[in-house]
Enzyme design. Structure first.
Site, mmCIF file in Angstrom:
data_model
loop_
_atom_site.group_PDB
_atom_site.id
_atom_site.type_symbol
_atom_site.label_atom_id
_atom_site.label_comp_id
_atom_site.label_asym_id
_atom_site.label_seq_id
_atom_site.Cartn_x
_atom_site.Cartn_y
_atom_site.Cartn_z
ATOM 1 C CG ASN A 83 14.510 2.289 6.622
ATOM 2 O OD1 ASN A 83 14.231 2.964 6.775
ATOM 3 N ND2 ASN A 83 13.517 1.430 5.443
ATOM 4 C CE LYS A 113 11.438 -3.725 7.392
ATOM 5 N NZ LYS A 113 11.033 -3.675 5.587
ATOM 6 N NE ARG A 163 13.861 3.223 2.170
ATOM 7 C CZ ARG A 163 11.674 3.337 3.011
ATOM 8 N NH1 ARG A 163 12.097 3.061 3.972
ATOM 9 N NH2 ARG A 163 11.367 4.397 1.728
ATOM 10 C CG HIS A 206 7.556 3.507 -3.085
ATOM 11 N ND1 HIS A 206 6.442 3.759 -3.201
ATOM 12 C CD2 HIS A 206 7.933 2.949 -1.635
ATOM 13 C CE1 HIS A 206 5.682 3.287 -2.039
ATOM 14 N NE2 HIS A 206 6.314 3.045 -1.101
ATOM 15 C CG LEU A 236 -0.448 -1.798 -5.974
ATOM 16 C CD1 LEU A 236 -1.049 -2.511 -6.871
ATOM 17 C CD2 LEU A 236 -0.159 -0.024 -5.878
ATOM 18 C CG ASN A 257 0.048 0.569 5.240
ATOM 19 O OD1 ASN A 257 -1.051 0.539 4.384
ATOM 20 N ND2 ASN A 257 0.991 1.835 6.088
ATOM 21 N N GLY A 258 2.499 1.514 1.916
ATOM 22 C CA GLY A 258 2.263 3.446 1.131
ATOM 23 C C GLY A 258 2.263 2.741 -0.686
ATOM 24 N NE ARG A 280 1.938 8.037 3.531
ATOM 25 C CZ ARG A 280 3.145 7.219 2.791
ATOM 26 N NH1 ARG A 280 3.017 7.319 1.482
ATOM 27 N NH2 ARG A 280 4.045 6.822 3.707
ATOM 28 N N GLY A 287 -0.026 -5.700 -5.152
ATOM 29 C CA GLY A 287 0.781 -6.387 -5.733
ATOM 30 C C GLY A 287 0.998 -7.186 -6.091
ATOM 31 C CD GLU A 288 5.754 -8.743 -3.371
ATOM 32 O OE1 GLU A 288 6.078 -9.633 -2.551
ATOM 33 O OE2 GLU A 288 6.870 -7.654 -3.616
ATOM 34 C CG ASN A 289 0.860 -11.454 -1.342
ATOM 35 O OD1 ASN A 289 1.355 -12.488 -1.653
ATOM 36 N ND2 ASN A 289 2.342 -10.452 -1.042
ATOM 37 C CD GLU A 328 11.125 -0.549 -0.486
ATOM 38 O OE1 GLU A 328 10.244 -1.610 0.039
ATOM 39 O OE2 GLU A 328 11.516 0.497 -0.855
HETATM 40 P P1 AMP Z 1 3.925 -3.887 2.182
HETATM 41 O O1 AMP Z 1 3.892 -2.240 2.787
HETATM 42 O O2 AMP Z 1 4.837 -4.079 1.554
HETATM 43 O O3 AMP Z 1 4.294 -4.796 3.363
HETATM 44 O O4 AMP Z 1 2.053 -4.638 1.873
HETATM 45 C C1 AMP Z 1 1.483 -4.745 3.088
HETATM 46 C C2 AMP Z 1 -0.457 -4.452 2.429
HETATM 47 O O5 AMP Z 1 0.033 -6.147 1.369
HETATM 48 C C3 AMP Z 1 -1.291 -4.491 3.238
HETATM 49 O O6 AMP Z 1 -1.958 -3.730 2.386
HETATM 50 C C4 AMP Z 1 -1.536 -6.448 3.035
HETATM 51 O O7 AMP Z 1 -2.638 -6.324 3.909
HETATM 52 C C5 AMP Z 1 -1.090 -6.329 1.754
HETATM 53 N N1 AMP Z 1 -1.049 -7.708 1.583
HETATM 54 C C6 AMP Z 1 -0.590 -8.980 2.582
HETATM 55 N N2 AMP Z 1 -0.438 -10.272 2.230
HETATM 56 C C7 AMP Z 1 -1.722 -10.183 1.233
HETATM 57 C C8 AMP Z 1 -2.753 -10.997 0.844
HETATM 58 N N3 AMP Z 1 -2.453 -12.111 0.992
HETATM 59 N N4 AMP Z 1 -4.500 -10.366 0.155
HETATM 60 C C9 AMP Z 1 -4.416 -9.166 0.246
HETATM 61 N N5 AMP Z 1 -3.463 -7.710 0.176
HETATM 62 C C10 AMP Z 1 -2.426 -8.427 0.694
#
Ligand code: AMP
Length: 391
Positions: free
Chosen positions: A9, A16, A84, A173, A199, A201-202, A231, A323-325, A374
């Site tokens: 990427n 990356k 990518r 995405h 969900l 950063n983007g 954004r 979304g995962e965390n 991805e």
């Molecule tokens: P990504 O772009 O998919 O790596 O996601 C980054 C976003 O995920 C950032 O806003 C992080 O703060 C958020 N994130 C990562 N871990 C957690 C967590 N444990 N709780 C809440 N947000 C998280």
């Protein structure tokens, strides 16, 4: 094909990489070459024992960094390289084996993604020069959404803007929405109607019916739709003219503010990072609370809108860093959708974090948390294309 696939990427000053093995249990070598073109250029990565390394590459350009990446693959020779590519326009409805014609077509699409496609192509060209015998595949962020019907992809603008200038909604995405919806199908044992929420950063949402994207929240550019880290997402289209007239802002200034100073960072006045915002909100920070509230409401509103694109609604899938965390964001988002008949399993929601996959509904439509992959998806599409080409 048992050899690994190298996934690249390439950004304007970074690359990356991930070496994705054919077996999902084998370790994945991965890392990032960053600050390319500067004296601080360096390569950071993880080896097969899980140990991190950093290598200085002062003054390295993309080609030098790619050669260094190949050197740290511990002697493994990839079967192919999957690149990518952000924008495939209307030309690319799926991944493509790279040849001169494909490179030219990606170049032609650069007007639609002037920041991303030229940087992505830089990586393609350098890899082709360095490793002319390796098969290379372009995997597009937009391709999965080429199944959108016109009612979803057309803006209500003069037809000539679409016909002569390709102005329409494309969506992004795609590899993430494709991966998590296919995984939801496999886990649920159906060819379902899913709303997926990426969900990170983007951020974007997508309506997927039986494996095909029906609508999505991002549009001509990745600025449309949800509130993101920096954004704005959707604003009144009259905002540009208003800011130009009232504040005398240039187009470049407006573009910068909407892309870099807005979203969670702009609303909270604190940070673009959801983890930090959750902590600050817990400590009573009003801006952080508002940012999270707007973020979750806008995700819910987008999911409700996209539900119109599905003939049948089977459930929601959360993915991406937030979304995962973040059980909190998931709960607040679902709290704004009571008419979906959703019942969240609070304990399962709280426990499904840190890259875990799991089902978090107690009753009603299915709710899944599925980590995105991805790179895995790009490797899978690369393998598939090469197998088809050699069949
Ligand atoms: P990504 O772009 O998919 O790596 O996601 C980054 C976003 O995920 C950032 O806003 C992080 O703060 C958020 N994130 C990562 N871990 C957690 C967590 N444990 N709780 C809440 N947000 C998280």
């Amino acid at each position: 094909m048992y050899a690994p696939v190298l996934v690249i990427n390439c950004g304007s000053s970074s690359i990356k990489y991930a070496l994705v093995p054919a077996s999902p249990d084998a370790p994945r070598l991965a890392g990032l070459a960053e600050r390319l073109g500067s004296d601080d250029a360096r390569l950071k990565g993880t080896d097969s024992r899980g140990e991190r390394f950093t290598q200085a590459l002062p003054g390295a350009d993309h080609a030098t960094a790619l050669a260094a990446i190949l050197d740290c693959l511990e002697g493994q020779r990839p079967a192919a390289v999957g690149h990518r590519i952000v924008h495939g326009g209307e030309r690319f409805t799926r991944a493509a084996l790279i040849d001169d014609a494909v490179v030219a077509a990606i170049e032609e699409t650069a007007a639609l993604a002037p920041l991303h496609n030229p940087a992505n192509l830089e990586g393609v060209k350098a890899t082709r020069r360095l490793f002319p015998d390796l098969l290379q595949v372009a995997v597009f962020d937009t391709a999965f959404h080429q199944s959108l019907p016109p009612r979803a992809y057309r803006y209500a603008l003069p037809e000539a803007l679409y016909r002569d200038h390709s102005i329409r909604r494309y969506g992004f995405h795609g590899t993430s929405h494709a991966h998590v919806s296919a995984r939801a199908d496999a886990l649920a044992g159906i060819r379902g109607g899913w709303l997926t929420a990426h969900l990170g950063n983007g951020c974007s949402t997508c309506a997927v019916w039986q494996g095909a994207s029906q609508d999505t929240s991002m549009g001509l550019t990745p600025l449309e739709g949800l509130v993101m880290g920096t954004r704005s997402g959707d604003v009144d289209p009259g905002l540009h003219a208003h800011l130009a007239r009232q504040l005398g802002w240039s187009l470049a200034e407006i573009d910068r503010v909407l892309n870099r100073d807005s979203g969670l960072a702009g609303l909270s006045g604190l940070s673009n990072d959801m983890r930090e915002l959750e902590q600050a909100a817990d400590n009573g920070h009003a801006g952080a609370r508002l940012a999270i509230e707007v973020f979750c409401y806008r995700v819910a509103k987008s999911l409700a809108a996209l539900s119109c694109a599905l003939p049948r609604f089977d459930g929601i899938v959360f993915t991406g860093g937030i979304g995962e965390n973040s059980p909190w964001v998931r709960q607040r988002t679902l709290g704004a959708l009571p008419h979906f008949g959703i019942e969240l399993d609070g304990a399962a929601n709280a426990a499904t974090v840190g890259g875990r996959e799991g089902r978090i509904d107690a009753a009603g439509p299915q709710l899944w948390v599925i980590p995105t992959d991805e790179e895995g998806r790009i490797a899978q599409e690369t393998r598939q294309l090469i197998e088809e080409a050699s069949a």
